[in-house]
Design an enzyme around this catalytic site. Structure first.
Site, PDB file in Angstrom:
ATOM      1  N   TYR A 157       0.843  -1.213   0.000  1.00 41.24           N
ATOM      2  CA  TYR A 157       0.000   0.000   0.000  1.00 41.24           C
ATOM      3  C   TYR A 157       0.876   1.261   0.000  1.00 41.24           C
ATOM      4  CZ  TYR A 157      -3.320   3.515   1.710  1.00 41.24           C
ATOM      5  OH  TYR A 157      -4.083   4.650   1.861  1.00 41.24           O
ATOM      6  N   LYS A 161       1.076   4.317  -2.763  1.00 43.31           N
ATOM      7  CA  LYS A 161       0.787   5.726  -2.461  1.00 43.31           C
ATOM      8  C   LYS A 161       1.995   6.620  -2.741  1.00 43.31           C
ATOM      9  CE  LYS A 161      -3.417   5.224  -1.645  1.00 43.31           C
ATOM     10  NZ  LYS A 161      -4.464   5.996  -2.310  1.00 43.31           N
TER      11      LYS A 161
HETATM   12  P1  NAP Z   1     -13.311   3.170   1.615  1.00 43.71           P
HETATM   13  O1  NAP Z   1     -14.219   3.695   2.672  1.00 43.71           O
HETATM   14  O2  NAP Z   1     -13.002   1.717   1.602  1.00 43.71           O
HETATM   15  O3  NAP Z   1     -13.888   3.605   0.193  1.00 43.71           O
HETATM   16  C1  NAP Z   1     -13.175   3.246  -0.952  1.00 43.71           C
HETATM   17  C2  NAP Z   1     -13.913   3.683  -2.190  1.00 43.71           C
HETATM   18  O4  NAP Z   1     -13.148   3.289  -3.333  1.00 43.71           O
HETATM   19  C3  NAP Z   1     -15.275   3.048  -2.309  1.00 43.71           C
HETATM   20  O5  NAP Z   1     -16.175   3.994  -2.859  1.00 43.71           O
HETATM   21  C4  NAP Z   1     -15.037   1.914  -3.299  1.00 43.71           C
HETATM   22  O6  NAP Z   1     -16.226   1.697  -4.007  1.00 43.71           O
HETATM   23  C5  NAP Z   1     -13.972   2.521  -4.202  1.00 43.71           C
HETATM   24  N1  NAP Z   1     -13.147   1.548  -4.911  1.00 43.71           N
HETATM   25  C6  NAP Z   1     -12.297   0.617  -4.390  1.00 43.71           C
HETATM   26  N2  NAP Z   1     -11.720  -0.089  -5.381  1.00 43.71           N
HETATM   27  C7  NAP Z   1     -12.206   0.417  -6.544  1.00 43.71           C
HETATM   28  C8  NAP Z   1     -11.980   0.118  -7.902  1.00 43.71           C
HETATM   29  N3  NAP Z   1     -11.139  -0.863  -8.289  1.00 43.71           N
HETATM   30  N4  NAP Z   1     -12.628   0.833  -8.836  1.00 43.71           N
HETATM   31  C9  NAP Z   1     -13.489   1.822  -8.480  1.00 43.71           C
HETATM   32  N5  NAP Z   1     -13.746   2.159  -7.211  1.00 43.71           N
HETATM   33  C10 NAP Z   1     -13.112   1.454  -6.255  1.00 43.71           C
HETATM   34  O7  NAP Z   1     -11.902   3.910   1.649  1.00 43.71           O
HETATM   35  P2  NAP Z   1     -11.503   5.398   2.128  1.00 43.71           P
HETATM   36  O8  NAP Z   1     -11.024   5.288   3.527  1.00 43.71           O
HETATM   37  O9  NAP Z   1     -12.573   6.338   1.787  1.00 43.71           O
HETATM   38  O10 NAP Z   1     -10.232   5.652   1.192  1.00 43.71           O
HETATM   39  C11 NAP Z   1     -10.355   6.378  -0.022  1.00 43.71           C
HETATM   40  C12 NAP Z   1      -8.977   6.758  -0.524  1.00 43.71           C
HETATM   41  O11 NAP Z   1      -8.300   7.500   0.480  1.00 43.71           O
HETATM   42  C13 NAP Z   1      -8.084   5.573  -0.857  1.00 43.71           C
HETATM   43  O12 NAP Z   1      -7.294   5.874  -1.973  1.00 43.71           O
HETATM   44  C14 NAP Z   1      -7.228   5.441   0.388  1.00 43.71           C
HETATM   45  O13 NAP Z   1      -5.995   4.832   0.111  1.00 43.71           O
HETATM   46  C15 NAP Z   1      -7.055   6.902   0.752  1.00 43.71           C
HETATM   47  N6  NAP Z   1      -6.706   7.124   2.159  1.00 43.71           N
HETATM   48  C16 NAP Z   1      -7.595   6.844   3.155  1.00 43.71           C
HETATM   49  C17 NAP Z   1      -7.236   7.095   4.478  1.00 43.71           C
HETATM   50  C18 NAP Z   1      -8.182   6.873   5.630  1.00 43.71           C
HETATM   51  O14 NAP Z   1      -7.759   7.058   6.795  1.00 43.71           O
HETATM   52  N7  NAP Z   1      -9.437   6.529   5.423  1.00 43.71           N
HETATM   53  C19 NAP Z   1      -5.956   7.589   4.778  1.00 43.71           C
HETATM   54  C20 NAP Z   1      -5.071   7.845   3.721  1.00 43.71           C
HETATM   55  C21 NAP Z   1      -5.460   7.624   2.422  1.00 43.71           C
HETATM   56  P3  NAP Z   1     -16.773   0.268  -4.488  1.00 43.71           P
HETATM   57  O15 NAP Z   1     -16.603  -0.678  -3.351  1.00 43.71           O
HETATM   58  O16 NAP Z   1     -18.176   0.601  -4.845  1.00 43.71           O
HETATM   59  O17 NAP Z   1     -15.944  -0.085  -5.679  1.00 43.71           O
END
Ligand code: NAP
Length: 258
Positions: A157, A161
């Site tokens: 991961y 990133k």
């Molecule tokens: P999340 O709650 O799991 O949501 C992920 C989203 O991405 C969902 O809408 C999912 O939709 C979609 N997704 C996953 N794989 C996909 C694919 N192959 N094609 C299209 N859509 C896809 O995750 P999150 O926490 O919001 O994270 C969102 C982003 O922020 C990610 O890039 C993550 O690495 C980054 N991030 C998050 C955090 C955190 O603390 N939450 C911290 C740093 C970075 P479907 O299931 O409908 O496909």
């Protein structure tokens, strides 16, 4: 200030829930017309309906960002429904954990395929429309994990990133001639459905390591993305904004004790 978002055509990938949904809500609140992308039909439909009920122009398209044909379909749908693309928020990502000793080819391909290749494919597919807009914006959702910090279980991961930032710097140079800027937001720990799946213990430990004393909200990330998309941010490209409540700052646990 920041009135330039009204009416703009915005694509947000990974917006059926979590940070992407928050980004979509913030842009819609600023008057943008938004196309949200994800794979889960139920969540996609419900999220679009929820945002529309708040008076926004939001629709959804089902697509896997790891597939080139799906990304091309995202761009075609945006062209058809929104008449183009001014802003792409390449946010879709996954964070399953695997220690190096147990990490399989499948783990590596899944994480890099979605987070890194997916970001590149999304940008490539949206390029012609972003160039036509004359003020195209790409905002990547990277992370503090990889570019700045490490965490056991997330070597793949973190690589994805950090890789997004390597992609961003060259893309920013290549696309400058088309007046497209490419920047990234680096979230710390943000309250989302995906984070909740890591468990209450993880959330408690993370909260304790944030100087501002709370985890981030999806709107915290949405506001940073919105700023990077404005006309006022038009001279910023190839840069990052860390949105983490100060989590990367302490030199040691003792630093947090004051
Ligand atoms: P999340 O709650 O799991 O949501 C992920 C989203 O991405 C969902 O809408 C999912 O939709 C979609 N997704 C996953 N794989 C996909 C694919 N192959 N094609 C299209 N859509 C896809 O995750 P999150 O926490 O919001 O994270 C969102 C982003 O922020 C990610 O890039 C993550 O690495 C980054 N991030 C998050 C955090 C955190 O603390 N939450 C911290 C740093 C970075 P479907 O299931 O409908 O496909």
């Amino acid at each position: 200030m920041f009135t330039s978002i009204a009416g703009r055509a915005v694509v947000v990938t990974g917006a059926t829930r979590g940070i992407g949904k928050g980004i979509a809500r913030v842009f819609a609140g600023a008057g943008a017309r938004v196309l949200i992308v994800g794979r889960n039909p139920g969540t996609a439909k419900a999220t679009a309906a929820e945002l529309c009920a708040a008076g926004a122009e939001v629709s959804h398209v089902l697509a896997d960002v790891g597939r080139r044909d799906d990304c091309e379909r995202i761009a075609a749908t945006a062209q058809e429904r929104l008449g183009g693309i001014d802003i792409l928020c390449a946010n879709a990502g996954i964070f399953p954990d695997a220690r190096l000793a147990d990490m399989t080819d499948e783990h590596i391909d899944q994480v890099l395929g979605t987070n890194l290749k997916g970001a590149i494919l999304s940008v490539q597919a949206c390029l012609p429309a972003l160039a036509r807009s004359g003020h195209g914006r790409v905002i990547l959702t990277s992370s503090i994990t990889g570019p700045i910090t490490g965490y056991p279980g997330w070597a793949h991961y973190g690589a994805s990133k950090a890789g997004q930032l390597g992609f961003m710097r060259t893309a920013a140079i290549e696309l400058a001639a088309s007046r497209i800027t490419v920047n990234a937001v680096l979230p710390g720990n943000i309250i989302t459905e995906g984070l909740a799946e890591l468990g209450g213990d993880y959330e408690a430990k993370m909260t304790a390591s944030v100087p501002l004393g709370r985890l981030g909200t999806v709107e915290d990330i949405g506001h940073a993305a919105l700023f990077l998309a404005t006309d006022e941010a038009g001279y910023i490209t190839g840069q990052t904004i860390v949105v983490d409540g100060g989590q990367v700052l302490p030199e040691s646990l003792a630093a947090l004790e004051g």
